[in-house]
Design a protein around this motif. Structure first.
Motif, short mmCIF file in Angstrom:
data_model
loop_
_atom_site.label_atom_id
_atom_site.label_comp_id
_atom_site.label_asym_id
_atom_site.label_seq_id
_atom_site.Cartn_x
_atom_site.Cartn_y
_atom_site.Cartn_z
N ASN A 180 0.84 -0.89 0.05
CA ASN A 180 0.59 -0.27 0.29
C ASN A 180 0.88 1.16 0.13
OD1 ASN A 180 -1.88 -1.66 -0.04
ND2 ASN A 180 -2.07 -1.29 2.42
N LEU A 181 0.36 1.99 -0.89
CA LEU A 181 1.78 3.28 -0.90
C LEU A 181 0.81 4.77 -0.45
CD1 LEU A 181 3.08 2.49 -4.56
CD2 LEU A 181 3.92 1.18 -2.50
N GLY A 182 1.40 5.75 -0.61
CA GLY A 182 1.20 6.50 -0.18
C GLY A 182 2.50 7.67 -0.08
N THR A 183 1.98 8.80 -0.33
CA THR A 183 3.59 10.25 -1.08
C THR A 183 3.09 11.09 -0.04
OG1 THR A 183 2.07 10.83 -2.32
CG2 THR A 183 3.12 9.46 -3.45
N ILE A 184 3.86 11.67 0.73
CA ILE A 184 3.85 13.34 1.18
C ILE A 184 5.36 13.55 0.92
CG2 ILE A 184 3.08 12.94 3.23
CD1 ILE A 184 5.87 12.77 5.15
N ALA A 185 5.17 15.01 0.91
CA ALA A 185 6.57 16.02 -0.44
C ALA A 185 7.37 16.20 1.14
CB ALA A 185 5.71 16.73 -0.97
N SER A 186 8.86 17.08 0.37
CA SER A 186 9.43 17.94 0.41
C SER A 186 9.44 18.04 2.11
CB SER A 186 9.45 19.15 0.54
OG SER A 186 10.14 20.05 1.18
N GLU A 187 8.98 19.30 2.68
CA GLU A 187 8.74 19.65 4.33
C GLU A 187 7.77 18.47 4.85
OE1 GLU A 187 11.72 22.61 2.89
OE2 GLU A 187 9.62 22.01 2.25
N GLU A 188 6.75 18.25 4.25
CA GLU A 188 5.90 17.62 5.03
C GLU A 188 6.64 16.18 6.34
OE1 GLU A 188 1.81 18.80 2.65
OE2 GLU A 188 3.27 16.90 1.64
N ILE A 189 7.35 15.33 5.71
CA ILE A 189 8.04 15.29 6.21
C ILE A 189 8.54 15.31 8.13
CG2 ILE A 189 11.28 14.75 6.03
CD1 ILE A 189 8.92 12.06 6.15
N LEU A 190 8.74 16.10 8.33
CA LEU A 190 9.12 16.93 8.84
C LEU A 190 7.55 17.04 10.04
CD1 LEU A 190 10.78 20.05 8.58
CD2 LEU A 190 11.62 17.57 8.38
N TYR A 191 6.67 16.77 9.58
CA TYR A 191 5.50 16.70 10.68
C TYR A 191 4.82 15.17 10.71
CZ TYR A 191 5.70 21.42 9.07
OH TYR A 191 6.49 22.61 8.45
N PRO A 192 5.29 15.08 12.80
CA PRO A 192 4.53 13.24 12.56
C PRO A 192 3.32 12.69 11.83
CG PRO A 192 5.37 14.45 14.37
CD PRO A 192 5.48 15.97 13.46
N GLU A 193 2.03 13.56 12.18
CA GLU A 193 0.58 14.12 11.99
C GLU A 193 0.71 13.17 10.62
OE1 GLU A 193 1.19 15.93 15.34
OE2 GLU A 193 2.07 16.73 13.35
N MET A 194 1.31 13.90 9.22
CA MET A 194 1.43 13.41 7.62
C MET A 194 1.39 11.72 7.10
SD MET A 194 0.78 16.74 6.83
CE MET A 194 1.06 16.47 5.30
N THR A 195 2.44 11.30 8.25
CA THR A 195 2.19 10.21 7.85
C THR A 195 1.65 9.05 7.92
OG1 THR A 195 4.85 10.70 7.95
CG2 THR A 195 4.94 8.73 7.92
N ARG A 196 1.54 9.93 9.91
CA ARG A 196 0.34 8.59 10.76
C ARG A 196 -0.44 8.83 9.56
NH1 ARG A 196 0.76 5.55 13.98
NH2 ARG A 196 2.33 6.46 15.71
N CYS A 197 -1.38 10.37 9.13
CA CYS A 197 -3.04 10.50 9.11
C CYS A 197 -2.21 9.28 7.66
CB CYS A 197 -2.98 11.23 8.05
SG CYS A 197 -3.45 12.51 9.42
N LEU A 198 -1.24 8.77 6.86
CA LEU A 198 -1.76 7.94 5.46
C LEU A 198 -0.95 6.40 6.45
CD1 LEU A 198 1.59 9.77 3.39
CD2 LEU A 198 -1.29 9.33 2.81
N THR A 199 -0.42 5.99 7.36
CA THR A 199 -0.50 4.67 7.68
C THR A 199 -2.16 4.67 8.51
OG1 THR A 199 2.08 5.12 8.32
CG2 THR A 199 0.75 3.60 9.95
N MET A 200 -2.31 5.51 9.03
CA MET A 200 -3.93 4.58 9.57
C MET A 200 -4.98 4.39 8.10
SD MET A 200 -4.08 7.96 12.42
CE MET A 200 -5.90 7.67 12.71
N ARG A 201 -4.72 4.66 7.04
CA ARG A 201 -5.49 4.80 6.24
C ARG A 201 -4.91 3.45 5.37
NH1 ARG A 201 -6.93 7.02 1.89
NH2 ARG A 201 -8.66 5.61 2.08
N GLY A 202 -3.30 2.73 6.15
CA GLY A 202 -3.10 1.31 5.54
C GLY A 202 -1.72 1.73 4.74
N ALA A 203 -1.52 2.37 4.52
CA ALA A 203 -0.42 2.89 3.87
C ALA A 203 1.06 2.08 4.37
CB ALA A 203 0.70 4.16 3.93
#
Length: 236
Positions: A180-203
């Motif tokens: 299951n693939l997801g994406t975030i851009a550039s500085e968004e890696i600095l914010y834990p919530e961004m990746t967490r939202c994708l993981t909660m959707r199954g990424a």
């Protein structure tokens, strides 16, 4: 990448470095389109070479190729939003996506990247868009960058954006045969919530197109890539 504790196919994933000629000095739309086509041709050359070499050298198929941020056009410098929209932004079903789709289909890969893109629902704006193209050549995921100081984001047109794309369109996840693939851009890696939202959707795999200086020491984004992987138990 391969982990014996995870069921699924063994495959190689490539974070592909490419050189890019920016469209900033192009005088008109025709010259900027020619520059974009030149950049895409270079991406194709590098991708074909990487896929062939890794198959020969390691005997493992390349299934996933990630391109860096700005690989198709470069980034805006002093251009007005209208100028950048006309000069650098791709149409959702335009010829540039067709060329990238043909490249993915030729190599039977998932091709991920990041471009500036226009949306007919928002004719005066453009978005910085992370995309994933599948082995069929079709776009299977389109994520619009949510946090930026430099370009419009879905937050600027939030109610209308949700009406059109729904909550699933804010943090899309593509379920594929390689995970299951997801994406975030550039500085968004600095914010834990961004990746967490994708993981909660199954990424399970997070693609992170970014443009950052090389360093012999850990950069802040590299530290955060490792942190997001550990926190969420995903590949980044």
């Amino acid at each position: 990448m391969y982990d014996e504790t995870i069921t699924g196919p063994e495959y190689a994933a490539v974070a592909l470095q490419v050189s890019v000629k920016g469209v900033n000095r192009c005088k008109d739309r025709a010259s900027s389109r020619a520059r974009i086509n030149e950049n895409i041709a270079r991406i194709a050359e590098y991708t074909n070479t990487a896929c062939s070499f890794l198959k020969f050298f390691y005997g493992i198929d390349v299934k996933l190729v990630g391109l860096p941020e700005y690989a198709v056009t470069g980034f805006p410098m002093k251009e007005s939003p209208a100028e950048w929209r006309d000069r650098a932004c791709l149409e959702q079903n335009g010829p540039e996506y067709e060329a990238l789709g043909a490249l993915a289909a030729k190599n039977r890969i998932f091709l991920a990247g990041n471009v500036y893109e226009i949306d007919p629902h928002f004719p005066e704006l453009y978005f910085q868009t992370c995309f994933i193209i599948g082995p069929t050549g079709n776009v299977i995921l389109r994520y619009r960058r949510l946090t930026s100081c430099f370009e419009p984001t879905p937050h600027d047109v939030w109610d209308k954006y949700l009406d059109i794309y729904g909550e699933e369109g804010v943090f899309p996840v593509a379920k594929t045969e390689i995970g299951n693939l997801g994406t975030i851009a550039s500085e968004e890696i600095l914010y834990p919530e961004m990746t967490r939202c994708l993981t909660m959707r199954g990424a399970e795999v997070i693609l992170h197109p970014t443009s950052e200086p090389g360093s012999a020491e850990l950069t802040i984004k590299e530290v955060c890539r490792r942190a997001r992987a550990i926190e969420n138990q995903v590949f980044v």
